[in-house]
Design an enzyme around this catalytic site. Structure first.
Site, PDB file in Angstrom:
ATOM      1  N   GLY A 101       0.819  -1.205   0.000  1.00 39.49           N
ATOM      2  CA  GLY A 101       0.000   0.000   0.000  1.00 39.49           C
ATOM      3  C   GLY A 101       0.847   1.246   0.000  1.00 39.49           C
ATOM      4  O   GLY A 101       2.052   1.193   0.226  1.00 39.49           O
ATOM      5  N   GLY A 151       2.034   5.654   4.680  1.00 37.20           N
ATOM      6  CA  GLY A 151       1.158   6.291   5.667  1.00 37.20           C
ATOM      7  C   GLY A 151      -0.191   5.662   5.851  1.00 37.20           C
ATOM      8  O   GLY A 151      -1.051   6.223   6.529  1.00 37.20           O
ATOM      9  N   GLY A 195      -0.788   2.753   7.332  1.00 37.60           N
ATOM     10  CA  GLY A 195      -0.890   1.977   8.567  1.00 37.60           C
ATOM     11  C   GLY A 195      -0.431   0.548   8.454  1.00 37.60           C
ATOM     12  O   GLY A 195      -0.908  -0.314   9.206  1.00 37.60           O
ATOM     13  N   THR A 230       2.618  -0.784   9.159  1.00 32.26           N
ATOM     14  CA  THR A 230       3.373  -1.158  10.359  1.00 32.26           C
ATOM     15  C   THR A 230       2.457  -1.270  11.564  1.00 32.26           C
ATOM     16  O   THR A 230       2.568  -2.208  12.370  1.00 32.26           O
ATOM     17  CB  THR A 230       4.478  -0.113  10.630  1.00 32.26           C
ATOM     18  OG1 THR A 230       5.310  -0.005   9.474  1.00 32.26           O
ATOM     19  CG2 THR A 230       5.316  -0.522  11.823  1.00 32.26           C
ATOM     20  N   GLU A 261      -8.974  33.509  -8.872  1.00 33.89           N
ATOM     21  CA  GLU A 261      -9.614  32.575  -7.937  1.00 33.89           C
ATOM     22  C   GLU A 261     -11.128  32.629  -8.064  1.00 33.89           C
ATOM     23  O   GLU A 261     -11.807  31.604  -7.953  1.00 33.89           O
ATOM     24  CB  GLU A 261      -9.193  32.894  -6.497  1.00 33.89           C
ATOM     25  CG  GLU A 261      -7.697  32.759  -6.238  1.00 33.89           C
ATOM     26  CD  GLU A 261      -7.168  31.383  -6.549  1.00 33.89           C
ATOM     27  OE1 GLU A 261      -7.932  30.401  -6.465  1.00 33.89           O
ATOM     28  OE2 GLU A 261      -5.971  31.267  -6.899  1.00 33.89           O
ATOM     29  N   ASP A 285      -2.306  24.887 -12.813  1.00 32.11           N
ATOM     30  CA  ASP A 285      -3.571  24.489 -13.449  1.00 32.11           C
ATOM     31  C   ASP A 285      -3.311  23.865 -14.813  1.00 32.11           C
ATOM     32  O   ASP A 285      -3.926  22.844 -15.171  1.00 32.11           O
ATOM     33  CB  ASP A 285      -4.487  25.716 -13.599  1.00 32.11           C
ATOM     34  CG  ASP A 285      -4.840  26.347 -12.263  1.00 32.11           C
ATOM     35  OD1 ASP A 285      -4.905  25.604 -11.271  1.00 32.11           O
ATOM     36  OD2 ASP A 285      -5.031  27.574 -12.216  1.00 32.11           O
TER      37      ASP A 285
END
Length: 611
Positions: free
Chosen positions: A198, A201, A203, A205, A422, A498
């Site tokens: 995976g 971060g 999970g 471990t 924006e 963008d």
């Protein structure tokens, strides 16, 4: 057994020799009489001495007849002859004394050697510590695995959320460790190795430690990079020592993190040479995996985020029999993960895990833990009594867009361009069917190069997108650039990011998804899992002609151009809303959903705010 018998015989012979030597010393002590030199002269005058042997510092001899205690030999320390004659005149009893220089002789030889070896060990120890060899060369072949006993793990499945499918796969391993006989009664066997695959971060471990905590067995954890050192043969020795420790502590779990550091495919990069030490370590690991019996209660877990570079011999049946995907959580999984981490902080009444999960699509478990920590730090910084929802929103902005740069002052013209840019993103998103709702826009600079940002909040996790949805997404991304073209009749460098995203979407539509009829239903790009993308990796090999490449470039250009034209036409139609929104954004610097809804619908409240 033959080796043990061989050593036992030698021990017996050595003991026999020692006994014979001690017997000789004892016999000599019983037959030799140490006497003073004056007594020796008396015995000599009396004629009781049969023979003598004169040495440099002593006189040894034999009596003509044994003494009353049965001794027949004597030894006396010599005294200077002139001094002996003078002492004899005065009837003084005298004897020689040999100065004992044993300690001095020993120190003269041993002390320099001790100093030399002590200095050598000290320097080697310092060198070993700098090289990461632990306590020194004597332990270089020992495994560096951290051993957590069942009472030290303190992690269960209750501490792991968002990976329910992976937990279900691993419950079978837990059942085997608790009751091995139940799984072997029908002739089946539990997989020797389980590979957790995976993105970083997610999970992996933590999930492995939870398996050990649920099963209540020791947990031997080691990183793949800790096997190989600068010395030849160390990696293989550490692999052997690791499995020896596991056999002593069975039932137990061996966990190898970052397996790709150890198990890279052999001969995968022939042009770059080979690393014999790594290959030797990998070969030893393969041998150990073939050699251990899973019925002993040893389970090998490993984790990697790059399974495509692992050696095929590792992934064959009989070694890592099962691969478990630990992917990024969906919205339900994110809610479960947030509920675990929110228990550790003081939350306000307005904190809604579901709303936070909606703001964090694509976040891994580690990202969510970091978000909760950032929100707690932000609340602490403003001296709040609890963590509010606004802290989580600010935490998401800080993680996604970067830190606010309020001291980065833009000149009025730049500020105006950013505001229209924006607002163009937001207006196109709010006017396009199926686009994600706009959560917030701002013209406060953030991070390294972002002069403003627009945050959209997906209403649900999406795994499939149609061509129309992808085209609308490109429209939203080009909305800012289109607003600059409509209002100022020129373009700026603010749309660089963008344009990169639009180009990636358009090229994927053409090369991967087959969404251009003129190119047929053909994929021109190798499919790669998103979480295995390697930065700096060489581009995939092109398997199409120059004519096809020209058609692909034209199709990508057409898709991006049509999206830009549609965004510009939409903003021309909604020019009034664009002006109102940009002016309000220049005044307030940040607009949320309610402000944007008011601007788009043109209510009196929006008009008053704009004036």
């Amino acid at each position: 057994m033959q080796r043990e018998t061989h050593f036992s015989i030698w021990y017996f012979i050595a003991a026999l020799l020692v006994v014979v030597w001690l017997h000789g010393v004892w016999t000599e002590y019983r037959t030799v009489e140490p006497i003073s030199y004056s007594e020796f002269q008396t015995y000599l005058k009396e004629g009781r001495i049969a023979e003598i042997a004169v040495r440099e510092n002593s006189v040894e001899g034999r009596f003509k007849s044994p003494l009353p205690d049965g001794r027949t030999r004597f030894v006396a320390i010599r005294v200077e002859p002139d001094l002996a004659r003078d002492l004899e005149k005065y009837d003084v009893k005298f004897s020689g004394v040999v100065q004992n220089t044993f300690l001095r002789d020993i120190l003269s030889w041993v002390l320099p050697a001790l100093v030399f070896f002590g200095l050598w060990f000290y320097l080697m120890r310092r060198f070993a510590e700098k090289q990461g060899l632990g306590s020194g060369f004597l332990t270089i072949g020992k495994s560096k695995a951290k051993i957590y006993m069942e009472s030290d793990t303190r992690v269960t499945f209750d501490d792991v959320a968002g990976v329910d499918e992976a937990k279900e796969e691993l419950k079978e391993v837990i059942g085997f460790l608790k009751d091995p006989g139940r799984y072997s009664r029908l002739g089946g066997r539990v997989p020797k190795g389980v590979l957790l695959v995976g993105p970083p971060g997610t999970g992996k471990t933590l999930l492995a430690r939870a398996v050990a905590g649920e099963a209540g067995v020791p947990f031997l954890s080691i990183n793949g990079s800790e096997f190989v050192e600068m010395f030849v043969g160390v990696g293989a020795a550490r692999v052997r020592d690791l499995f020896d420790q596991a056999r002593q502590k069975a039932p137990c779990i061996i966990f190898v993190d970052e397996l790709d550091a150890l198990g890279r495919a052999r001969g995968a990069y022939p042009g770059m040479g080979s690393h014999d030490e790594k290959e030797q370590t990998l070969n030893q690991l393969l041998s150990e995996m073939d050699g251990f019996d899973p019925s002993q209660g040893i389970v090998l877990l490993a984790a990697t985020n790059r399974p495509e570079i692992l050696d095929p011999a590792l992934l064959r049946a009989g070694r890592f029999d099962r691969q478990v995907l630990v992917d990024r959580p969906d919205k339900i999984g994110r809610i479960a993960i947030l509920n675990v981490h929110l228990k550790k902080i003081t939350c306000g009444s307005d904190v809604d895990p579901e709303q936070i999960a909606g703001l964090t699509p694509g976040f891994s478990g580690a990202d969510l833990a970091n978000l909760v920590n950032e929100a707690a730090l932000l609340a602490t910084r403003r001296n709040a009594q609890s963590v509010a929802m606004e802290d989580f929103t600010a935490g998401v902005e800080r993680i996604v867009a970067g830190l606010e740069k309020k001291n980065r002052l833009l000149n009025p013209d730049e500020r105006k361009i950013v505001a229209y840019h924006e607002m163009g993103h937001a207006l196109v998103a709010m006017s396009t069917p199926g686009a994600d709702p706009v959560h917030k826009i701002s013209i406060i600079p953030r991070g390294i190069g972002a002069l403003g940002y627009t945050i959209q909040r997906p209403t649900e996790d999406r795994y499939l997108m149609t061509r129309a949805e992808l085209e609308n997404k490109m429209m939203v991304l080009l909305g800012g650039r289109a607003a600059e073209a409509v209002v100022f009749d020129h373009l700026s460098t603010g749309a660089a990011d963008d344009l990169a995203k639009v180009s990636d979407i358009a090229r994927s539509m053409v090369m991967r998804y087959g969404m251009v009829e003129s190119l047929g239903h053909v994929s021109y790009q190798e499919e790669r899992p998103a979480f295995l993308a390697i930065p700096g990796a060489p581009p995939p090999r092109r398997e199409f002609s120059e004519d096809t490449a020209r058609e692909i470039d034209n199709a990508v250009r057409d898709l991006a151009g049509k999206a830009f034209e549609r965004a510009r036409d939409l903003l021309v139609m909604k020019r009034d809303a664009l002006e109102r929104g940009a002016q309000l954004l220049l005044q307030k610097e940040t607009l949320v959903e309610e402000d944007l809804r008011t601007v788009v619908h043109g209510t009196p409240q929006a008009s008053r705010a704009a004036t």
